[in-house]
Motif scaffolding. Structure first.
Motif, PDB file in Angstrom:
ATOM      1  N   LYS A   1     -26.421 -48.107  23.224  1.00 34.68           N
ATOM      2  CA  LYS A   1     -25.852 -47.546  22.987  1.00 34.68           C
ATOM      3  C   LYS A   1     -24.836 -47.069  21.628  1.00 34.68           C
ATOM      4  O   LYS A   1     -24.172 -45.905  21.251  1.00 34.68           O
ATOM      5  CB  LYS A   1     -25.261 -46.780  24.371  1.00 34.68           C
TER       6      LYS A   1
ATOM      7  N   LEU B   1     -30.431 -41.294  23.113  1.00 31.22           N
ATOM      8  CA  LEU B   1     -29.367 -41.678  23.790  1.00 31.22           C
ATOM      9  C   LEU B   1     -29.152 -41.043  25.387  1.00 31.22           C
ATOM     10  O   LEU B   1     -28.981 -41.526  26.582  1.00 31.22           O
ATOM     11  CB  LEU B   1     -28.071 -40.915  23.436  1.00 31.22           C
TER      12      LEU B   1
ATOM     13  N   SER C   1     -29.666 -42.850  28.998  1.00 26.91           N
ATOM     14  CA  SER C   1     -28.663 -42.731  30.179  1.00 26.91           C
ATOM     15  C   SER C   1     -29.845 -42.209  31.518  1.00 26.91           C
ATOM     16  O   SER C   1     -28.977 -43.165  32.855  1.00 26.91           O
ATOM     17  CB  SER C   1     -27.261 -41.688  29.555  1.00 26.91           C
TER      18      SER C   1
END
Lengths: 511, 954
Positions: A191, A234, A238
């Motif tokens: 990340k 991303l 997540s």
């Protein structure tokens, strides 16, 4: 004795001449580039960067990893006479099949990671040696290398859970034995890398005034990792972590800026035609919708026999093979696509159906023909079975549904349903109303989102990961829940990997 | 570095030229004194070429087979002109794939020219280890056998050291007729023969295959719905599969073979020549495979001055090879796999239809060979000097087209054009001191430069428009192009000192200095010494012993660098353009249309500090001959150590590399060799029987002495190398039968014995848990058997009575094994039926029963443990065999006047070859095994043949 000296003088001379043969022995090999020959020009960095992309493509294509890992386990596909594939479907991943041992070897991902690290460490040298290689160009390149590396880590974490975290190339012949790092540590690293890359990367590479490797934005569209590629990865990371607030942020960013990269929702024709989205050289307007994808350009001899879903799914008459290796059975088709209006595969009582996903429903084994880029998608006949379809990780529909999923998880059902309905509308389905159709049930909405993903992304390597995320949220399948808890969702690590590095411990579930 | 400074910009060829001129000039400033030096040391390692010249053998390898102690030749296919290997004194390095073999083969010298052989780079772009790209011909089959004067195997360490790094694995020294030395000046020979198709072919059909599978289903009461039968076995009314199998008549056929050769020579000792012509056709007995060659050679000797000898010869050959039609070879070449689930049917109709489809096929395989040399020899009193220019040039052309009818309507073109070129400049000078005939010193210096170039262009093209347009230029094919180029340069200089005391002792010392372009620059040069001592006991101690004609003992020790086959290591860490492919998809070299460059992840990391591998050899040889040399015996004991070999070693996979290369591996070969040749009945009195016997036997044993960096074992693919074990061992699970009941499966702490987490059950194989950790894994695989025979040898008998002569030759190999993959693949039908892999391709001879015993344990076909995997010792079979190679009957016709000329000798002969084999091997001929010990059953049979011929001189 004088004659003796007369003869030995030339001998001594000859020896000296032979020593000068060092020049003679310095053969300039055409079979590789030495350290000194690489990283000198702009072409070198381009070749190295394309190498990183190429290795990532190979990692996903080898043994059809993208689909074997993504579409088969507990998925909608049935195997036809392939024992090894049946094992994957049954989650019997430690059985002695070459396919399984091949997939469980992670070396191919580490080749991507190593190549990216080599690039990051060595490309700066080129800026000094070749003036046409600008600092901006280097910045873009390094950002892409970091993004691909992070993507490779995410992909590996989904397959194996904990994996060793290598952040340096060790390009000196030392091969330290590393431990597996926790999956979360690796994802955190990925990340950070992605966020950094997102700062650097543009929406489009190159303008007519400031070309990127000689080309402008449209030329690179749907080819390289851009800013939104990174944000969509991303968003997926997540979501995988269950951190849906972040998912919502990233997905929103992607949806809001999609026009910057010319990404749009694709029509069913553009999705399923042989020269549509999956075809590398499809019309420029469509390419931007491949937000993260890896292409095989038939025009450049990159179309291959393996590494494509077509290798698994197509059969006669689309290619010269009697049976497909995997197919979606009629029963599954009927139960998954339960709306006759669904233009992907809606079927009415008289067995009239939309043929966008399926070919030859009358046969015992229907062919899943959603993706069918044989050769260049416009083959004169379909006998030469090389395929040119891209390996597509994400497109806008995926991001929209992911956002819907995140909004559901964040209890923002009313917002979530709008994204679901955008996709439904595109596929001929009527708008769903939260109150009326779903009786205000967030669970039913979440279920509908996942069902929509199942239909929309079938054969794109998502089903298994969707099942896991769904299960983490809904907790309604004891068996899968157990697999999630005991690590059975991960693949075993190949014996070769463990034999070569004794610090690597087999996943507990497969011990 | 030197007084003469060469600028960087000067082309290498100019450098070479200068040096050559220098050497040439050197000859002329040499002074006085003469003594011709014979470089050949006494040896029993020569071959009776006279006897062999009656056989229809076409290659050097075939001629050597079973004839010299310590030389092992195996013909692993009866396809004429296919690649064959020779090993002298065993394997000097592990060789698991075809690609590894060029590095362990001896050098073959033709009149002193080290012939250039195929470079393993021809396998670099291949995914499957079956054939190299190109014509895949045995270049050593291209010689004109009738032109060979003598054959010698060089095993003596010092002699090999004199030849240098090319000969580190031994050498075959062939001398051809190089001139005319008086006598009859025209000779001609012809033979005609026939290679016979196998007489009994046990053909099978669908019924047989179905019954074979039935056994497994019955044994484990497999429910009907789980009994898997492929489509072709489902309909028993299908006559193609279930009818009478009769394909063999179209697959096998007897074929003619012949040879015509002639030579003419003329001149006198001051200038003479010989001119030779030959044409040979050899044939296989299946698929109409054949091999033809045309040879022309010319040799000229001149002596323009008393001191100066000029020799030249040139040798040209053209080879045309018809290859097999096997699916496997074709798919391996195309690397494009189709649906293999339905094999070709065993009916003649189907097979002839397949052959008819082949009518449009083109499959041309041509090689041109040309070698020659120019030698100047100057001797004056005690000085001698010579200069040589040698050249060897071979071309390799393959043009294949396979029409759409053969492969799911995809046509294919293969265009290959390559050449190998070797140029050598060599010079030496020497001087002999002779002190009153008691002390004799011979001081000798040699320098040579060798330059090799290997090059090819290759195009593969798929899916043309039309079978009538079979070329890439016209047919609208999808084309893939490859080019490769490899250069190898070797510079050597050596100094030798030979000392002789009376004719009792001699002591030789050789010091050499070699530089090779394939070695990294800072380690490019290697210095190696060698020594040899000889004691002639007969001359010193037993001069009066009448019965003893000769008795000598010779000890020789040498160290010599080994020629690297590839330039892979020369530049250290490197980047490559071809590593973004994957298993099953080689040769993808661009990404998004751009060339790519990556580290060589597939091949492995190459670091710095890789130097010369070298061979250390010691040999003790005792030669004795008795009764006026009527009985000659030789015993030698040797040990070869091949050191500092580079090998792939395992690396943690977390850096992307499959392997890395490291040096320091050491392989030892020890052995004992016996040779005996005896003239048992001298036949000195006419009308009496003459009987000559020659016998050779050898024992060889290899052992891995060391691995790089102190490792004790490494795994390379499906092979394991372990220090202290053989390098040609098979790595297998030990099998002790079958678990007849679930209760028989051992358990530990309540957990059943398992493999990959899968517990064993009834009907699974009993593999031995060697490390007793309650799990079967690669640690339980053991090294067992040898792929190469420890014992080899042969025996030849020749009888002559009046005008008749009769001879026969047996040879044997023993103590080696094969992994019977053919049986394994039959038993593993559950895995292979639908596997889209090359090994599931079934040829027409899938429908042939060899000597199969079908006595393997019957496992549960539905088992999860992959019970019929190849790597287990039930498939390991002993290969020991004894073969009657050939029988020859000859008759010399009485001399007759024909018109005005005298026909001096006219010799008729009849030869029968490959008459019988004694072996317990169940897979047909025990020679038809791949060099690495895998028997897959794809080889063509070695034919039984007869030939009749006549030779005459006038």
């Amino acid at each position: 004795m004088r004659t003796v000296f007369r003869s030995f003088l030339p001998i001594a001379l000859a020896s000296i001449v032979l020593l000068s043969c060092n020049d003679f022995l310095a053969v300039d090999s055409k079979r590789g580039a030495s350290e000194g020959q690489q990283w000198e020009t702009l072409e070198d960095t381009r070749a190295a960067l394309m190498g990183v992309y190429g290795l990532m493509r190979a990692a996903l294509a080898e043994n059809n990893t993208h689909w074997i890992c993504g579409d088969l386990r507990m998925g909608d596909f049935t195997s036809h006479n392939r024992g090894d594939i049946q094992c994957v479907i049954n989650s019997e991943l430690s059985k002695p099949h070459a396919l399984l041992t091949g997939v469980s070897n992670w070396r191919r991902f580490y080749a991507v990671i190593n190549a990216a690290a080599v690039f990051i460490e060595k490309a700066p040298r080129t800026v000094e040696l070749d003036r046409s290689y600008s600092a901006q160009n280097l910045e873009y390149d390094i950002a892409q290398a970091r993004a691909i590396r992070a993507f490779a880590y995410f992909y590996m974490v989904r397959i194996w859970g904990d994996v060793p975290l290598v952040t340096y190339s060790y390009d000196n012949g030392s091969f330290p034995a590393l431990y597996r790092s926790g999956a979360q540590t690796v994802l955190n690293y990925a990340k950070v890398e992605l966020l950094a890359a997102a700062q650097e990367l543009p929406y489009q590479f190159g303008t007519s005034a400031n070309r990127y490797y000689g080309l402008v934005g449209a030329d690179w569209r749907g080819v390289l990792f851009n800013k939104l590629s990174v944000y969509s990865i991303l968003a997926h990371i997540s979501a995988w972590e269950g951190n849906y607030a972040e998912t919502e942020t990233y997905a929103a960013y992607v949806l809001n800026h999609a026009s910057e990269i010319f990404a749009s929702y694709v029509s069913i024709a553009d999705l399923t035609s042989a020269r549509g989205l999956f075809y590398a050289n499809t019309v420029v307007e469509r390419r931007g919708s491949r937000i993260v994808g890896f292409n095989f350009r038939h025009s450049d001899n990159e179309a291959t026999q393996s590494g494509h879903i077509e290798q698994l799914t197509l059969a006669f008459p689309l290619v010269q093979r009697t049976y497909p290796e995997i197919f979606v059975s009629k029963d599954s088709l009927f139960s998954i696509f339960n709306d006759a209006d669904d233009i992907r595969f809606g079927v009415d009582a008289n067995l009239n159906y939309y043929t966008n996903y399926v070919h030859n429903l009358n046969a015992e084994i229907p062919i899943f023909s959603k993706i069918k880029v044989v050769q260049d998608g416009d083959a004169k006949d379909n006998d030469f079975g090389v395929f040119g379809s891209s390996i597509l990780f994400t497109r806008l529909e995926d991001v929209a549904l992911l956002r819907a999923e995140a909004l559901c998880a964040l209890n923002r059902s009313e917002e979530a349903i709008t994204y679901l309905n955008v996709i439904r509308a595109n596929r001929g389905l009527k708008e769903l109303l939260f109150k009326k159709d779903l009786e205000n049930s967030p669970e039913r909405l979440l279920n509908a989102v996942f069902e929509e993903r199942r239909k929309e992304l079938m054969g794109e390597g998502w089903r298994w990961y969707d099942l896991i995320r769904r299960q983490r949220l809904m907790k309604d399948n004891e068996k899968l829940l157990q697999l999630i808890n005991n690590g059975g969702i991960y693949w075993p690590i190949a014996e070769d990997v463990i034999a070569a590095n004794r610090q690597i411990e087999q996943n507990a579930y497969w011990k | 570095m030197s007084g003469i400074s060469f600028q960087r910009g000067i082309k290498k060829c100019i450098v070479r030229l200068c040096i050559l001129l220098f050497f040439g000039g050197l000859q002329w400033i040499m002074a006085t004194v003469c003594y011709a030096q014979d470089t050949l040391i006494y040896s029993t390692n020569t071959i009776d070429i006279q006897n062999l010249s009656c056989t229809p053998f076409i290659s050097v390898q075939q001629l050597l087979k079973g004839n010299v102690a310590g030389v092992y030749v195996q013909e692993n296919t009866g396809e004429p002109g296919a690649i064959q290997n020779i090993l002298i004194r065993g394997l000097s390095a592990p060789a698991f794939s075809n690609k590894d073999f060029p590095g362990v083969l001896p050098a073959v010298y033709l009149n002193g020219i080290p012939l250039i052989q195929e470079n393993p780079m021809l396998y670099d772009i291949k995914q499957y280890d079956i054939n190299p790209i190109g014509a895949a011909a045995n270049v050593l089959a291209g010689l004109n056998i009738a032109s060979i004067e003598s054959f010698r195997i060089i095993k003596d360490p010092l002699e090999l050291a004199k030849l240098g790094p090319l000969a580190s694995n031994g050498a075959v020294w062939i001398t051809t007729k190089d001139g005319y030395y008086g006598g009859k000046n025209v000779s001609a020979g012809v033979f005609l023969g026939m290679a016979f198709a196998p007489t009994t072919v046990k053909m099978t059909n669908g019924t047989h295959e179905k019954a074979f599978r039935q056994r497994f289903y019955d044994a484990y009461q497999v429910a009907t719905e789980n009994r898997h039968y492929p489509d072709y076995l489902l309909d028993a009314r299908d006559l193609n599969y279930f009818g009478n199998p009769d394909w063999a008549e179209s697959y096998y056929q007897s074929s003619p073979l012949y040879n015509i050769n002639a030579s003419i020579g003329g001149g006198a000792p001051t200038a003479n020549y010989v001119f030779l012509l030959a044409h040979t056709r050899d044939a296989g007995v299946a698929n109409e495979t054949s091999y033809s060659k045309y040879n022309v050679s010319f040799a000229l000797n001149m002596r323009p001055l008393d001191e100066l000898n000029v020799n030249t010869f040139i040798n040209v050959a053209k080879i045309d090879r018809e290859r097999n039609l096997h699916f496997r070879d074709r798919y391996a070449e195309m690397e494009y796999l189709v649906d293999f689930s339905t094999p070709i049917a065993p009916s003649n109709n189907t097979y002839t239809a397949f052959l008819a489809d082949n009518a449009l096929t083109k499959d041309d395989n041509f090689n041109n060979l040309m070698n020659g040399q120019l030698t100047l020899k100057y001797t004056k009193n005690r000085f001698y000097a010579d200069a040589k220019f040698q050249m060897d040039y071979t071309t390799d052309v393959r043009r294949a087209f396979w029409p759409t009818t053969l492969m799911e309507s995809v046509s294919f073109v293969s265009n290959f054009s390559g050449y190998n070129r070797r140029v050598i400049g060599d010079a030496s000078v020497g001087y002999i001191f002779d002190l009153a005939g008691i002390h004799r010193w011979d001081i000798h210096w040699n320098g040579s430069i060798l330059s090799d170039l290997y090059h090819y262009n290759y195009t593969r093209a798929f899916d043309g428009d039309d079978d009538k347009k079979p070329t890439t230029s016209s047919g609208n094919f999808k084309q893939y192009r490859y080019v490769d180029r490899l250069e190898n340069k070797l510079v050597s200089t050596s100094f030798s000192l030979d000392y002789k005391y009376k004719n009792w002792y001699s002591l030789d010392v050789l010091l050499r200095y070699d530089g090779n372009s394939n070695v990294q620059p800072d380690k490019r040069w290697i210095f190696t010494p060698s020594f040899s001592a000889k004691w002639n006991l007969k001359n010193q101690l037993f001069t009066s012993a009448q019965a003893l004609s000769d008795l000598a003992i010779n000890i020789s020790w040498a160290r010599v660098g080994k020629q690297l086959q590839s330039d892979l290591f020369a530049m250290g860490p490197r980047y490559t353009s071809s590593n973004i492919n994957w298993d099953g998809q080689a040769l993808l070299s661009s990404g998004n249309g751009y060339a790519v460059i990556t580290r060589p992840y597939e091949l492995g990391w190459v670091g710095y500090d890789l130097g010369w591998p070298l061979a250390e050899k010691i040999n003790v040889e005792l030669n004795a001959s008795f009764l006026n040399n009527r009985i000659q015996t030789s015993v030698s004991v040797y040990e070869n150590r091949d050191k500092n070999l580079v090998t792939q070693i395992q690396v943690p996979q977390e850096f992307g590399y499959k392997y890395r290369f490291a040096e320091g591996m050491e392989v030892g070969n020890k052995g004992l060799e016996l040779s005996l040749s005896a003239s048992l009945l001298s036949g000195s009195v006419p009308e009496k029987l003459k009987w000559d016997l020659s016998f050779n036997a050898a024992y060889n044993r290899n052992e891995l002495k060391k691995l790089p960096e102190g490792l004790s074992e490494i795994v390379i693919g499906d092979h394991k190398l372990q220090v202290g074990q053989s390098i040609d061992a098979f790595w297998v699970y030990r099998n002790e039968g079958v678990y007849a009941r679930d209760e028989e499966v051992p358990s530990k702490e309540g957990k059943l014995l398992s493999i990959g987490g899968i517990p064993f059950q009834k009907g699974d194989p009993r593999w031995v848990d060697v490390d007793a950790n309650n799990a079967i894994d690669s640690d339980d695989r053991v090294l067992k058997g040898h792929a190469l025979p420890p014992f080899t040898g042969g025996i030849t008998n020749n009888f002559a009575y009046k005008r008749f002569d009769f001879g026969f030759h047996f040879f044997f190999a023993s103590g080696h094994s094969a992994l019977n993959l053919r049986d394994q693949q039959r038993y593993d039908f559950m895995t292979l039926d639908n596997l889209p892999a090359l090994r599931s391709v079934k040829e027409i001879f899938f429908w042939q029963n060899t000597n199969q015993k079908d006595d393997y344990p019957v496992y549960n076909p539905l088992s999860n443990v992959h019970p019929y995997r190849a790597e287990q010792d039930i498939f390991l079979e002993k290969l020991s065999y004894l073969k009657l190679r050939n029988v020859t009957l000859g008759y010399t016709l009485s001399l007759k006047k024909v018109k005005d000329r005298t026909l001096e000798s006219l010799y008729f002969y009849f030869t029968a070859n490959n008459l019988f084999t004694v072996s317990g091997f169940t897979g047909d001929d025990p020679e038809l095994v791949n060099f690495n010990g895998a028997y897959d059953g794809y080889s063509l049979p070695i034919p039984r043949s007869v030939s009749m011929g006549v030779r005459f001189k006038f």
